[in-house]
Every structure is written in C-alpha cells, then in structure tokens.
Scaffold this motif. Structure first.
Motif, short mmCIF file in Angstrom:
data_model
loop_
_atom_site.label_atom_id
_atom_site.label_comp_id
_atom_site.label_asym_id
_atom_site.label_seq_id
_atom_site.Cartn_x
_atom_site.Cartn_y
_atom_site.Cartn_z
N PRO A 70 0.80 -1.24 0.00
CA PRO A 70 0.00 0.00 0.00
C PRO A 70 0.83 1.29 0.00
O PRO A 70 0.29 2.35 -0.30
CB PRO A 70 -0.80 -0.11 1.31
CG PRO A 70 0.04 -0.98 2.19
CD PRO A 70 0.71 -1.96 1.28
N ASN A 71 2.13 1.21 0.33
CA ASN A 71 2.93 2.43 0.45
C ASN A 71 3.83 2.69 -0.76
O ASN A 71 4.76 3.49 -0.68
CB ASN A 71 3.79 2.36 1.72
CG ASN A 71 2.96 2.40 2.98
OD1 ASN A 71 1.94 3.10 3.05
ND2 ASN A 71 3.35 1.64 3.99
N VAL A 72 3.54 2.03 -1.85
CA VAL A 72 4.36 2.19 -3.04
C VAL A 72 4.22 3.61 -3.60
O VAL A 72 3.11 4.13 -3.72
CB VAL A 72 3.97 1.14 -4.11
CG1 VAL A 72 4.49 1.53 -5.49
CG2 VAL A 72 4.51 -0.22 -3.71
N LYS A 73 5.38 4.21 -3.94
CA LYS A 73 5.40 5.54 -4.54
C LYS A 73 5.86 5.53 -5.99
O LYS A 73 5.63 6.49 -6.72
CB LYS A 73 6.30 6.46 -3.73
CG LYS A 73 5.84 6.71 -2.30
CD LYS A 73 6.79 7.66 -1.58
CE LYS A 73 6.32 7.93 -0.16
NZ LYS A 73 7.26 8.85 0.55
N THR A 74 6.54 4.45 -6.41
CA THR A 74 7.09 4.36 -7.76
C THR A 74 6.66 3.05 -8.40
O THR A 74 6.87 1.97 -7.81
CB THR A 74 8.63 4.43 -7.73
OG1 THR A 74 9.03 5.65 -7.10
CG2 THR A 74 9.19 4.37 -9.13
N VAL A 75 6.09 3.11 -9.60
CA VAL A 75 5.66 1.91 -10.34
C VAL A 75 6.25 1.95 -11.74
O VAL A 75 6.08 2.95 -12.46
CB VAL A 75 4.12 1.81 -10.42
CG1 VAL A 75 3.72 0.62 -11.30
CG2 VAL A 75 3.52 1.65 -9.03
N HIS A 76 6.95 0.88 -12.12
CA HIS A 76 7.48 0.73 -13.48
C HIS A 76 6.75 -0.44 -14.14
O HIS A 76 6.80 -1.57 -13.65
CB HIS A 76 8.98 0.42 -13.46
CG HIS A 76 9.80 1.47 -12.78
ND1 HIS A 76 10.26 2.59 -13.44
CD2 HIS A 76 10.24 1.59 -11.50
CE1 HIS A 76 10.96 3.34 -12.60
NE2 HIS A 76 10.96 2.76 -11.42
N ILE A 77 6.10 -0.18 -15.26
CA ILE A 77 5.44 -1.23 -16.03
C ILE A 77 6.06 -1.25 -17.42
O ILE A 77 5.95 -0.28 -18.17
CB ILE A 77 3.91 -1.01 -16.13
CG1 ILE A 77 3.29 -0.98 -14.73
CG2 ILE A 77 3.28 -2.11 -16.97
CD1 ILE A 77 1.80 -0.75 -14.73
N ASP A 78 6.74 -2.33 -17.74
CA ASP A 78 7.44 -2.45 -19.02
C ASP A 78 6.92 -3.69 -19.75
O ASP A 78 7.23 -4.82 -19.36
CB ASP A 78 8.95 -2.57 -18.79
CG ASP A 78 9.74 -2.46 -20.09
OD1 ASP A 78 9.14 -2.63 -21.16
OD2 ASP A 78 10.96 -2.21 -20.03
N GLU A 79 6.12 -3.49 -20.77
CA GLU A 79 5.50 -4.62 -21.46
C GLU A 79 6.44 -5.29 -22.46
O GLU A 79 6.04 -6.20 -23.17
CB GLU A 79 4.20 -4.17 -22.12
CG GLU A 79 3.17 -3.73 -21.09
CD GLU A 79 1.75 -3.76 -21.63
OE1 GLU A 79 1.58 -3.94 -22.83
OE2 GLU A 79 0.82 -3.61 -20.81
N ARG A 80 7.70 -4.86 -22.52
CA ARG A 80 8.70 -5.59 -23.29
C ARG A 80 9.23 -6.78 -22.51
O ARG A 80 9.82 -7.70 -23.08
CB ARG A 80 9.87 -4.67 -23.66
CG ARG A 80 9.48 -3.49 -24.53
CD ARG A 80 10.63 -2.51 -24.64
NE ARG A 80 11.05 -2.02 -23.34
CZ ARG A 80 12.06 -1.19 -23.14
NH1 ARG A 80 12.75 -0.74 -24.18
NH2 ARG A 80 12.38 -0.78 -21.92
N LEU A 81 9.05 -6.76 -21.19
CA LEU A 81 9.57 -7.81 -20.32
C LEU A 81 8.49 -8.82 -20.05
O LEU A 81 7.47 -8.52 -19.43
CB LEU A 81 10.07 -7.21 -19.00
CG LEU A 81 11.10 -6.10 -19.13
CD1 LEU A 81 11.45 -5.56 -17.75
CD2 LEU A 81 12.35 -6.59 -19.84
N ALA A 82 8.68 -10.06 -20.52
CA ALA A 82 7.67 -11.10 -20.35
C ALA A 82 7.91 -11.85 -19.06
O ALA A 82 9.01 -12.25 -18.74
CB ALA A 82 7.70 -12.07 -21.53
N ILE A 83 6.84 -12.04 -18.28
CA ILE A 83 6.92 -12.85 -17.07
C ILE A 83 5.73 -13.79 -17.06
O ILE A 83 4.77 -13.63 -17.80
CB ILE A 83 6.91 -12.00 -15.79
CG1 ILE A 83 5.55 -11.26 -15.67
CG2 ILE A 83 8.04 -11.02 -15.76
CD1 ILE A 83 5.37 -10.61 -14.33
N SER A 84 5.79 -14.81 -16.22
CA SER A 84 4.64 -15.69 -16.04
C SER A 84 4.41 -15.87 -14.56
O SER A 84 5.34 -15.96 -13.77
CB SER A 84 4.89 -17.05 -16.71
OG SER A 84 6.05 -17.64 -16.19
#
Length: 605
Positions: free
Chosen positions: A70-84
């Motif tokens: 709940p205390n996150v201040k920074t979010v990086h979303i990179d759709e070039r990086l595939a995860i499962s």
C-alpha cells in the motif's frame, strides 16, 4: 536465552521497517519477508518501488499488488519484459492448474470464460486502478503499454495530483490525455515522450502551460507532429527546465533556440536533430551558462564554430559526447579543452576529422577528466593518449574501439600516468600488445574491469601481469587468439572476485584453465566459452561443480563438449538462468528437466 526471539520482542514495527528500507537488494528483502508473518507484513509496508513485466491479466495484477504493497510511490510497467505467474490470480495453489503465459502478442489465442479475448496488455481500466489503489504514487513509468489511451490517462491524471515523474515511452496516447496531465498534475517534474506518435504540438503546449512552474526534465523522440511551435511554448513557460533530450527531424533551430533562451537553468542537453545548426549552439553558449552535459548525435549541419562558442560560454561543462559529427575537427575540440577545464567525461564517436592535436589539448587542459571514450577515431595516435596519461591523473575509465593508430606506447603511458584506472575496454586495436597491458598490470592496481576484444597481439604474458597486479571482477578476452591456459590460470589465481568472464574464440584454451577457474573464482556468475575447441566435458564439469553461483553459460561451437557435459551443467548449477548450446547436444531428459533456461543457436538455416 537460547531460542528466544529477541528481535520481534524488543524491536518496534517502525524500526524494523526502517531496516528494510535500507536493504538495497531485492533478493535480500524477499528473504527477510520469509522469516515470519510479521516480517512479511512489515516488508510489504516498507516497499516503495514495484517493477512489473507483461502478464496475462495485467489489470488484475495491479489490483493484487496494490492490496499487498500500500505504500508504493514508484511503479514501473514495461511490457517488453515477459513474465509468467505461477498460479492463477485470486486462487490457491493446487485448486486451479491454469498457467498464465507471458505476453507474446496483443491478443490471447484462447477465450476467457465470458467468451471475450483475454487482455494481455495494461488497459485504461488498469491505469485507473493504479490511481485508485496506489494513493501515494509519485513516479509512473509505462513502457510500450500500447493499449493505454487518452481516456485512461485523463482518468489517471485527475486522481494523481501529486505525480512528479511520468514516462510514456511507446504509448499511443493523444493530446487530450497529455493536456489532462498538464491541468491536473501541476507538480510534474520529469516527462518522457519518446515514441509517442499520437501526440502533436497541441498536447505539449497544454502540458507546458499547466506544468510550467514545475517541469525540470523533458524528452521527445520520434514524434513527427511535435515541432518548433511546441518547443517555443516550453521555452516561454518552463523557466525551471534543467534537462532536454530531443531526437527529431522535424525540429529546427527556432525551437531549440527558444528553449535555450527561455530556460536559462538548463544543465543537460541531448540533441539528435538533423536540421539544427551552429546557430543553436551559439544560443546555448550565450544563454545556458549552467550547462553541465552536452550530447550531440549525427550532426551534419554544424561545424567548429558552434563548438568554439560552447567552449567560450559554457565554463561549467563536465560531460561532452560527440557522435557522428563529421564536420568537427581538432579546432573545435581544442576550444572545448581550453574553455571547459572542468570536463570529466568525453566521448568522441565516429568524428573522423578529430585527431591527435585535439586530444593532446584535452590531456593538457582537462586535468579532472575521469572517463574517456574514443570510438572509430582513426586519426588519433599514440602521442595523444600519452598526453592524456601525463595530464589526466584522475582518469578511471578508458574505452578504445577501432583506433588503428593506438598501440603499446600509448597504453603504457596511460598505465604509468593514470594509476587510478578502474575500467579499460579495448576492441579491435590491433597495435596493442603485451607491453601496454603489462604496464597497466604493474601500475593500475585498482583495475577491476578489463576488456581486450580481438586484440590479437595480447598473449599470456599480459594476463599474468594483470593477475599479479589487479583484482578483476570482469574480464573479456574474446578473440585474443594468443591467450591460452597460462594466462587464464594467472587470472584464476590472482582474481578471486571475478564474476564475469568471456574467453570465447580462444583456440588454445583447455581444461586446465577451467579447473583453475573453479578453484580460484567461486563468485563467477557469467561465463562465455563459445568457439573454444580444446575444452571438454571434464574441464566444464570441474568448473560448474566449484562455481555454484553460475547464472549464465554460453558454450556453442565447442566440439568436445557433448550431451553429457550439458547435462552436468544443468544438474550441477541450481542458479542457472541461461544456457546457450547447440540443440543437438540437449538430450530429451535434459530438455524436460531444464527446458526453460536453455537457448539454442540456430544453425539449421
């Protein structure tokens, strides 16, 4: 008392959270969270940054993470990086065998229970959820999130008034969304619009008007509809702008000059604009007296005149990059050297008219230089680097690529004069041999990073000196065909902190070297053995049994490594993430056991 839990009994939550915040390594934080339920909860509360790759249910994934951190201040979303993900979101392990596959395309091949296609890209709903759930969000990075639109960005902006940094690289958002950011997020300081092809001048103008008092950094690249008009608005409204990065053929002198004249606090300027000329650099030199970093890429319409102006005006310049600037000569570099004596970083790449005289001036005048990169500089001779060795005592990093006139005398003088050298990278400098590298080994005891790719005059004597004088962490001697077992054995015995090693294309390297590496370098994580014809399964087995931290191994075109050797690597290295071999050397059993970490070299074309 033995067995008593002193930490949980004595330390309050606030102190444990503070400790977690000071742990930099993600793996260490994850390990701490497994100690007990209390630590798990406190670690989640202390987490301020999240990095998310592509997933099969990105919108649900955002909701799940928000509930845990709940205390996150920074979010990086990179759709070039595939995860499962190992289990289906919202369901316990064992009750549902559904596997979430990595994002491959924009649409799933299988339908969801509702009959619609399953989303595999963050949508406007997910972006809205980010704003709703991460109420303390200050920095957001959306890299190639192709399903985001102006509608989602508008909704997000209305709920995130405290946003300070926004990266929209590769997102096809329009002017309406950017205008909403300018209207609602008036604390925004950093904005990246690289490859935002849906934007035009209208959106950037509205942004500049709304965030003019706060914006400090702006990046624009490959936006065909952003022209000088919007840059004039930036110059008029964004008086506190400190960083500007431009890559566009649609921007001319008028726009950049407007920013230079209006943004007098500019410290960082990176330009790759084919229609910008000397007039722009003259304006920068006149107005931007606080400039510290200047990078000029593929400039074909300006000459030494512009660089001379910078040398006269920008006395605080510390970093200069000149890449493919064909009309620059020694005169321009001399002006920088004599005028910008605080210079610490210099890169000259493909500027074929810059030669010995210009670099000699740098060596005499820029005594604070710490990093020097010379790439494809055929006209720079030994004399120039010898002058750098005499004058630049603080040099810590030197990069040389395809400098055909540089040889042992230059490297010897660098070694004797620049004894604080930590990084030395030389590639395809065929006049560099043992003498120069021996001098480095004898004098540069702080050296930790050495790369000598395709320097075919360097042999075992050089590496013996390096092993005796330096404690390397990174070594690349790919293509140094005179190096054999003796040189690598010396490295193994003298560099116990070695973590990365590339010995590819060493035809004389055998099993003895691998045995010594296993004994002497237990911290080794990445190794490249490709095209080493003398290495066998025996040597490889000794290496992997001792180097238990290995994460990456490349061993293609090693004819004496067989299916058994590959199986040994897989069964012995629990931390292995990537193994590159020929497909014919992977048995069905090995493929079943470790198929996810094995990569194949395509040789069947």
């Amino acid at each position: 008392m033995r067995g008593h839990d002193w930490i949980n009994t004595c330390l309050p939550d606030e102190l444990i959270e503070e400790i977690f915040q000071r742990v930099d390594s993600k793996s260490d934080r994850d390990a701490c969270s497994l100690v007990c339920k209390r630590w798990l909860g406190l670690e989640r509360l202390s987490r301020t940054t999240l990095r998310i790759g592509a997933s099969s249910c990105p919108d649900l994934f955002v909701n799940l993470l928000a509930s845990r951190f709940p205390n996150v201040k920074t979010v990086h979303i990179d759709e070039r990086l595939a995860i499962s993900l190992p289990v289906h979101l919202g369901k316990r392990r064992g009750r549902d065998k559904t596997k979430l596959t990595p994002r491959r395309l924009h649409y799933s091949d299988e339908k969801s229970e509702e009959g619609d296609f399953e989303s595999v890209s963050l949508t406007d709903n997910g972006l809205t959820a980010l704003a709703d759930e991460f109420v303390k969000l200050e920095k957001l990075s959306l890299i190639w999130c192709s399903d985001i639109s102006s509608f989602g960005l508008t909704s997000f902006a209305q709920k995130c008034a405290s946003l300070r940094s926004l990266d929209l690289q590769g997102c096809y958002i329009g002017d309406q969304g950017l205008a909403a950011v300018g209207k609602c997020c008036q604390q925004l300081q950093d904005l990246n619009l690289r490859f935002c092809e849906g934007l035009s001048d209208r959106g950037l103008i509205d942004l500049a008007i709304g965030c003019g008092e706060s914006l400090k950094s702006l990046g624009v690249a490959a936006c065909a509809k952003i022209t000088d008009i919007s840059l004039e608005a930036v110059g008029s409204n964004c008086k506190f702008l400190e960083t500007l990065s431009l890559d566009s053929e649609y921007i001319h002198n008028k726009g950049v000059m407007a920013v230079a004249q209006g943004c007098n606090l500019l410290k960082v300027l990176k330009i790759q604009c084919s229609n910008v000329t000397d007039d722009t650099l003259t304006a920068v030199a006149t107005s931007c007296l606080s400039l510290e970093l200047l990078a000029l890429y593929s400039f074909q319409q300006f000459t030494d005149k512009g660089l001379c102006a910078v040398g006269k005006g920008c006395k605080k310049l510390k970093s200069l990059t000149l890449s493919d600037c064909y009309f620059l000569s020694d005169k321009g570099l001399e002006a920088i050297a004599t005028g910008c004596t605080e210079l610490t970083h210099l890169e000259v790449n493909g500027c074929h008219n810059i030669g010995t005289i210009g670099l000699e001036s740098v060596g005499r005048s820029c005594l604070h230089l710490t990093e020097l990169a010379l790439l494809y500089c055929q006209r720079i001779s030994n004399c120039a680097l010898s002058e750098v060795g005499k004058g630049c005592k603080n040099l810590q990093a030197l990069h040389l690529v395809d400098c055909s006139s540089v040889g042992d005398d230059a490297i010897s003088n660098i070694g004797r004069g620049c004894q604080n050298l930590k990084k030395l990278h030389i590639r395809r400098c065929y006049e560099v041999g043992n003498k120069g590298i021996i001098a480095v080994g004898e004098h540069c005891h702080s050296l930790t990073d050495l790369s000598l790719r395709f320097c075919d005059r360097v042999g075992d004597e050089a590496l013996i000196a390096i092993g005796q004088g330096c404690s390397l962490q990174y070594l690349n001697v790919s293509g140094c065909i005179q190096i054999g077992d003796a040189g690598i054995v010396a490295i193994a015995r003298g560099c116990p902190r070695l973590t990365q090693l590339d010995v590819s294309v060493l035809q004389n390297l055998g099993d003895m070297a691998l045995v010594e590496l296993g004994e002497g370098c237990p911290l080794l994580k990445d190794i490249v053995l490709s095209h080493c014809h003398q290495i066998t399964d025996v040597g490889l087995s000794h290496l992997v049994k001792k180097c238990t931290m290995l994460k990456s191994c490349q061993a293609v075109y090693c004819p004496r490594i067989t299916t058994a050797g590959v199986a040994t690597v897989v069964s012995t290295c629990p931390n292995m993430k990537k193994l590159l071999v020929e497909k014919c050397k992977v048995s069905p059993r090995t493929r079943r056991r470790a198929g996810s970490i094995i990569s194949y070299l395509c040789v069947e074309l």
